[in-house]
Design an enzyme around this catalytic site. Structure first.
Site, short mmCIF file in Angstrom:
data_model
loop_
_atom_site.label_atom_id
_atom_site.label_comp_id
_atom_site.label_asym_id
_atom_site.label_seq_id
_atom_site.Cartn_x
_atom_site.Cartn_y
_atom_site.Cartn_z
N LYS A 50 73.33 73.09 52.90
CA LYS A 50 72.31 73.88 53.61
C LYS A 50 72.78 75.32 53.74
CE LYS A 50 70.97 69.95 56.50
NZ LYS A 50 71.18 69.29 57.80
N GLN A 94 74.18 69.35 63.43
CA GLN A 94 74.28 68.29 62.43
C GLN A 94 74.61 66.96 63.10
OE1 GLN A 94 73.64 68.58 59.04
NE2 GLN A 94 73.94 66.37 58.94
N ASP A 117 65.09 71.94 63.61
CA ASP A 117 64.90 70.54 63.19
C ASP A 117 63.65 69.92 63.80
OD1 ASP A 117 66.72 69.74 61.32
OD2 ASP A 117 68.30 69.31 62.76
#
Ligand code: NAD
Length: 290
Positions: A50, A94, A117
């Site tokens: 990412k 994460q 997210d």
């Protein structure tokens, strides 16, 4: 037909790059902060991918690494700092997190406008309320919606079955599909007549994390099968939740693993980073001036 997630992702990344160039011309550099705790090898690979892609596209991505034994307060303080940082448009934590950390509290602490997210309860609530507008949506489900739209799969009235109901994948997908007038059913470990339900699906989306869970016997002829699972076998090979060869022979459309949903998740994350930067620096000030 096999869905080419890589090709779609390339197209979306190209579009993101163009939008970033436009923003940069106005002095705006989209910025994301990635928080990684511990040394989980899969998380290391995901965050690195990412981070690298973000930088390649012109997003200012910064990694914040913490040891496995980090305490809750340290992470919360970092999020509070990033919430106030005007150069940061999106914050990503994460998963998985080590057990001493309270993941829910960490997500709740992120400014919903920077919740790249789409997992903050406010953003999930907006999604379930069917609100349209400028708020982030979970990237894997959003990426799947793009796949279905790009391959012109009819959603309105379709019978969709989702295997797995996590907050990251299954639940936001339920809302997204429901908002598009699909009839959606969840199946899980406790479902009676699992195969009977999956066999009625026009679109079957599988996100359980169980290799080979879905075989040709579980699907209807001509259905669309989206395999979200990413499982690493002992041999080191990556595989999904679907027995690809058997199911591909019966389905009309199917995503491979790798090369299906995965690249679209990352491309959606990039695209959403650009959206967040736009909303943060341009749309908001336009609203203030209006
Ligand atoms: P999770 O463990 O949080 O949720 C899995 C869900 O599947 C749960 O609801 C669980 O009850 C259900 N489930 C488990 N075993 C089952 C079974 N035998 N039958 C029916 N249901 C079952 O996982 P998650 O975060 O939603 O991820 C699911 C899979 O998708 C994993 O393999 C993960 O690596 C992958 N994933 C891929 C992407 C991507 O970009 N392609 C993104 C996120 C997750």
């Amino acid at each position: 037909m096999i869905i080419d997630g890589k090709k779609l992702a390339k197209k979306l990344n190209k579009n993101s790059r163009q939008r970033i160039t436009q923003l940069r011309k106005q002095g705006i550099v989209p910025g994301i902060a990635v928080i990684l705790v511990g040394n989980d090898p899969a998380s290391e690979i995901y965050t690195r991918n990412k981070h690298r892609l973000a930088r390649k596209l012109g997003i200012n991505s910064t990694m914040y690494r913490f040891p496995d034994n980090v305490d809750q307060k340290t992470i919360i303080n970092k999020i509070k700092e990033l919430n106030l940082d005007n150069q940061v448009d999106g914050i990503l934590v994460q998963k998985p997190l080590p057990s001493q950390l309270d993941g829910e509290q960490i997500i709740n602490e992120i400014n919903p406008e920077k919740d790249i997210d789409g997992l903050h309860p406010l953003n999930l609530g907006r999604l379930f309320a069917g609100q349209t507008g400028n708020y982030p949506i979970a990237c894997t489900p959003q990426g799947i919606m793009t796949i279905l739209d790009q391959y012109k799969v009819t959603l309105s009235g379709a019978n969709v079955v989702i295997v797995g109901r996590s907050l990251l994948v299954g639940k936001p997908l339920l809302a997204l599909l429901n908002n598009r007038n699909a009839t959606v059913t969840f199946v899980g470990r406790h479902t009676h007549d699992f195969s009977e339900v999956t066999n009625k699906a026009d679109i079957l989306i599988v996100a359980a994390g169980v290799p080979g869970l879905i075989t040709a016997n579980n699907i209807k002829v001509g259905s669309v099968v989206i395999d979200v699972g990413i499982n690493r076998l002992k041999s080191g090979k990556l595989t999904g939740d679907v027995d690809f060869n058997g199911v591909a022979a019966k389905a009309s459309l199917i995503t491979p693993v790798p090369g299906g949903v995965g690249p679209m998740t990352i491309a959606t994350l990039m695209s959403q980073s650009v959206d967040l930067a736009y909303w943060h620096h341009i749309a908001k000030s336009k609203k203030l001036l209006a």
